[in-house]
Every structure is written in C-alpha cells, then in structure tokens.
Design a protein around this motif. Structure first.
Motif, PDB file in Angstrom:
ATOM      1  N   GLY A   1       0.786  -1.243   0.000  1.00 20.29           N
ATOM      2  CA  GLY A   1       0.000   0.000   0.000  1.00 20.29           C
ATOM      3  C   GLY A   1       0.809   1.279   0.000  1.00 20.29           C
ATOM      4  O   GLY A   1       0.234   2.358   0.171  1.00 20.29           O
ATOM      5  N   GLY A   2       2.119   1.207  -0.205  1.00 23.45           N
ATOM      6  CA  GLY A   2       2.935   2.422  -0.199  1.00 23.45           C
ATOM      7  C   GLY A   2       2.854   3.168  -1.527  1.00 23.45           C
ATOM      8  O   GLY A   2       2.293   2.668  -2.514  1.00 23.45           O
ATOM      9  N   SER A   3       3.406   4.369  -1.544  1.00 21.96           N
ATOM     10  CA  SER A   3       3.516   5.129  -2.796  1.00 21.96           C
ATOM     11  C   SER A   3       4.924   5.717  -2.847  1.00 21.96           C
ATOM     12  O   SER A   3       5.696   5.567  -1.894  1.00 21.96           O
ATOM     13  N   ASP A   4       5.252   6.406  -3.937  1.00 22.28           N
ATOM     14  CA  ASP A   4       6.597   6.990  -3.964  1.00 22.28           C
ATOM     15  C   ASP A   4       6.695   8.216  -3.055  1.00 22.28           C
ATOM     16  O   ASP A   4       7.757   8.788  -2.884  1.00 22.28           O
ATOM     17  N   ARG A   5       5.569   8.582  -2.418  1.00 17.55           N
ATOM     18  CA  ARG A   5       5.590   9.719  -1.483  1.00 17.55           C
ATOM     19  C   ARG A   5       5.732   9.288  -0.025  1.00 17.55           C
ATOM     20  O   ARG A   5       6.208  10.045   0.810  1.00 17.55           O
ATOM     21  N   CYS A   6       5.268   8.066   0.301  1.00 19.14           N
ATOM     22  CA  CYS A   6       5.268   7.657   1.710  1.00 19.14           C
ATOM     23  C   CYS A   6       5.104   6.142   1.827  1.00 19.14           C
ATOM     24  O   CYS A   6       4.275   5.538   1.126  1.00 19.14           O
ATOM     25  N   ILE A   7       5.880   5.562   2.754  1.00 21.31           N
ATOM     26  CA  ILE A   7       5.786   4.125   3.008  1.00 21.31           C
ATOM     27  C   ILE A   7       5.593   3.866   4.511  1.00 21.31           C
ATOM     28  O   ILE A   7       5.976   2.827   5.037  1.00 21.31           O
ATOM     29  N   ALA A   8       5.002   4.843   5.189  1.00 16.86           N
ATOM     30  CA  ALA A   8       4.824   4.708   6.639  1.00 16.86           C
ATOM     31  C   ALA A   8       3.791   3.630   6.953  1.00 16.86           C
ATOM     32  O   ALA A   8       2.755   3.532   6.303  1.00 16.86           O
ATOM     33  N   THR A   9       4.070   2.847   7.977  1.00 13.63           N
ATOM     34  CA  THR A   9       3.169   1.775   8.371  1.00 13.63           C
ATOM     35  C   THR A   9       2.046   2.313   9.253  1.00 13.63           C
ATOM     36  O   THR A   9       2.300   3.131  10.147  1.00 13.63           O
ATOM     37  N   TYR A  10       0.838   1.817   9.044  1.00 13.97           N
ATOM     38  CA  TYR A  10      -0.229   2.065  10.014  1.00 13.97           C
ATOM     39  C   TYR A  10       0.081   1.191  11.233  1.00 13.97           C
ATOM     40  O   TYR A  10       0.205  -0.029  11.107  1.00 13.97           O
ATOM     41  N   PRO A  11       0.196   1.772  12.435  1.00 17.68           N
ATOM     42  CA  PRO A  11       0.780   1.016  13.548  1.00 17.68           C
ATOM     43  C   PRO A  11      -0.187   0.268  14.467  1.00 17.68           C
ATOM     44  O   PRO A  11       0.239  -0.576  15.241  1.00 17.68           O
ATOM     45  N   GLY A  12      -1.493   0.568  14.406  1.00 19.36           N
ATOM     46  CA  GLY A  12      -2.421   0.033  15.410  1.00 19.36           C
ATOM     47  C   GLY A  12      -2.736  -1.449  15.216  1.00 19.36           C
ATOM     48  O   GLY A  12      -2.424  -2.044  14.180  1.00 19.36           O
ATOM     49  N   ASP A  13      -3.388  -2.033  16.213  1.00 19.94           N
ATOM     50  CA  ASP A  13      -3.772  -3.443  16.182  1.00 19.94           C
ATOM     51  C   ASP A  13      -5.283  -3.636  16.030  1.00 19.94           C
ATOM     52  O   ASP A  13      -5.739  -4.469  15.247  1.00 19.94           O
TER      53      ASP A  13
END
Ligand code: FAD
Ligand code: SF4
Length: 337
Positions: free
Chosen positions: A160-172
C-alpha cells in the motif's frame, strides 16, 4: 509545547461545533482529546500543533463509553477504554479477535487510559515523521520528500505504499475491525453518518498528509461489528521485536466460517505491514471452499503478498508476513469452538 486553547465538551453536538469553530480557517486546527496517549506525545514532540484541544471525555456518559452486545452484533462507543473492551467476557468469547488485538496492544497502563476512537486514529511510528529535525517527510511537511525511502526503513510498509510515503499504520484493533466487516459511526454538524470502517483510512498515494476520510470537525462516535458466522472462530496473531509493549512487525486478524473442515468464508486483515489496515482479499478468495491445511495456508499467504514491495531494510517483512498469516490461519482453523 506550543500554546493552545483547551475546551471541554459536554455533549456530541457541542464537541463537533467546537471542532468546526476551532478549525475555522486553513491556518487553525482543532483536535479532540480522548486518552491523550497519542495526541499529547506528538504535541510535546512538536509534530502535532493544534490551536484548540477539545476534551471529549464527558461524552462517555452520553453513550460514547458504552459497550453493547446482542444477537445483532457489537457496538463499541468511541470512548470505551481499550482495557475495558479487551477484558469484556462477552467480547472475549464471541469476538475473540477484537479482545486479543486490544490485549496485545501497548501496555496495561496505556490500555487503561486510551480510547478505541483514539486508537484507530493513532499516527505512524515512522521515526522521520516523529522527529521534526528531519525536514523531509511528506506526511508532516507536504512536498518535502520522504526520508525513509533512502533512510532506515526496517519498520516500514511493504503493502500500500507510494513513492511519497511508506509509513506503516501502527495500530492493532483496526485489523480486527477490518476482518469483521465493521462500520464506523461518525458525528458531524449535520448529524451522524455511518461508513464501512474499511473506508476510514486512506492510502498515502500523492497526499500522505491526508490519513482519513473524516471531514473537518467530524468525530468518531462508535464502531459497529455485525454478528456473523465467522466471529467466534477468530484470532489475532502479532509478531514483534519483544513479546510485550511493542508495535507489530507483522500481524494477522483472521476470522473463519468453517463447516466440516471446509472454509465457507475467510476474513483476513494484516497489520504492521501496510500503510493502512489491510484486508487480504486475495487470500480470502483462495481459501473459499478449501480446507485450511499447511499447503493451503501457505498458498493463501503467498497470494496476500503477491504485490508486496520491500525497500531494503524491511525486505524481511514479506516473508515474515507470509509466515504470520499462514500460522494464524492454521491456528484459527484448529480452534475448538
Ligand atoms: P488521543 O491521543 O486522545 O487521540 C489520538 C488522535 O485521535 C488525536 O488526533 C485525537 O484528536 C483523535 N481522536 C480521539 N478520539 C477521537 C474521536 N472520537 N473522534 C475523532 N478523533 C478522535 N497501539 C496499538 O494499537 N498497539 C501497540 O502495540 C501500541 N503500543 C504503544 C506503545 C506506546 C509507548 C504508546 C505511547 C502508544 C502505543 N500504542 C499502541 C498507541 C496507543 O494505543 C494509542 O496512543 C491510543 O490508543 C490512542 O488513544 P487515545 O484515546 O489516547 O487517543
Ligand atoms: Fe514521512 Fe511517510 Fe516518509 Fe515516514 S515514510 S518520512 S511518514 S513521508
């Protein structure tokens, strides 16, 4: 910490009104305060800079703190504390994936304080996002670039990343909601609206700073989880660097409707691996009409990661994610219920 104005809302309509007024122009920003375990951290780090903070805790008495469980499903008010939902006997027996996702999140102290609404809206743990000394972060500073692409990206997303951001959604907890097909009730100035929970979070695409489809001033009121044949045979498997008080490197929320060992419907969501709570529909389709044996669980997991992309330090997460999902599926299939 920067100066901000603190307000305390006594009811939902007042909270939404305050938020709308607090974000009246493009330069001002209002944030709701629930447990404060994300918001206050990020304000101290200077990452979040609201002009107005609206304490919504009095709304717990107006139904926002209520857990309702009946034959139609489970309704969780946005101000239910994580610990209360994790420890609820009815949720543990009928919706185990919900209780387990919450029980494995954060620490007991945080779970006592933190709300479900705040939990699903927590921000990424990307180091470059949380440290304002890094200028390059498209999520915090739109158009500035992404320090994680060429930096240390071990915890970052492979889906689900893009060339702008690869931050992980952190919640459970969000993964349990996705797997069980939950909806989210949203309060706004023009009344309440309900949308599939799967439509709440946005993939980063070109605008990583826009994380949800909530409109200005809107507030989460409740989560609605429908009763279904798959809720009892469900579990949450979380793999992390240490067994407690740590975010997921990979996690799987799995719910199976299984008859005579054959899957009638599989519901699967992945955490720690994607930019948003991630539904693994390819794996769900693969399993329909089949038994969950080791070969099928592995094949379903491979299908879930067919489009995964590593960025160097996080390449290991593709294999880890497959193994996590494969194990979760086999454990769920073997549950004695
Ligand atoms: P707040 O901090 O009050 O709010 C968070 C955000 O949501 C704010 O922007 C706020 O404005 C907004 N908000 C809150 N309620 C509403 C609402 N009803 N409607 C609209 N907006 C709202 N989480 C995990 O899932 N797994 C973990 O393993 C984990 N580990 C952690 C470890 C540490 C050390 C810490 C500090 C946190 C950890 N967390 C983890 C995150 C924690 O669970 C969240 O901080 C918490 O759930 C947020 O809830 P809160 O009520 O404190 O939210
Ligand atoms: Fe910022 Fe996203 Fe890049 Fe992290 S991954 S630095 S949050 S743009």
């Amino acid at each position: 910490m920067r100066r901000f104005s603190y307000q305390r809302a006594q009811g939902p309509a007042e909270a939404v009104l305050m938020a709308t007024a607090g974000a009246a122009d493009s330069h001002s920003k209002a944030e709701f305060l629930a447990g404060g375990t994300t918001l206050l951290d990020l304000m101290k780090l200077d990452v979040m800079r609201p002009d107005t903070v609206i304490d919504i805790n009095p709304l717990a008495a107006a139904g926002y703190g209520r857990i309702e469980l009946n034959q139609h499903g489970l309704r969780l008010g946005a101000l239910v504390r994580m610990a209360d939902a994790a420890d609820h006997p009815g949720i543990k027996s009928t919706y185990p994936v919900v209780a387990q996702s919450l029980a494995q999140a954060a620490s007991q102290q945080l779970r006592n304080m933190a709300s479900l609404g705040g939990n699903v809206l927590q921000r990424t743990r990307c180091t470059y996002f949380r440290d304002v000394s890094y200028r390059e972060c498209n999520k915090r500073n739109p158009g500035s670039g992404c320090a994680a692409m060429s930096g240390f990206n071990r915890i970052h997303a492979v889906l689900g990343g893009s060339d702008r951001c690869i931050a992980t959604y952190p919640g459970d907890f969000a993964q349990a909601l996705i797997a069980l097909g939950a909806a989210v009730e949203i309060a706004s100035g023009s009344g309440n609206r309900t949308i599939p929970f799967a439509n709440l979070h946005r993939k980063p695409a070109d605008t990583p700073d826009k994380e949800t489809n909530l409109l200005s001033g809107e507030m989460i009121a409740a989560f609605l989880i429908p009763a279904a044949n798959w809720t009892r045979r469900s579990l949450y498997l979380k793999v992390r660097d240490r067994e407690s008080y740590e975010f997921a490197l990979a996690s799987a929320a799995v719910a199976l409707d299984q008859q005579n060992g054959i899957v009638r419907a599989a519901r699967i969501a992945l955490g720690g691996l994607a930019t948003v709570p991630w539904r693994a529909m390819e794996a769900e389709s693969f399993l329909r009409g089949k038994p969950v044996n080791e070969d099928n669980a592995k094949a379903a997991a491979s299908a879930a990661f067919a489009d995964a992309q590593g960025h160097g330090h996080n390449d290991f997460k593709i294999e880890l994610g497959k193994r996590t999902l494969s194990r979760a599926l086999q454990q769920a299939a073997a549950l004695k219920i």
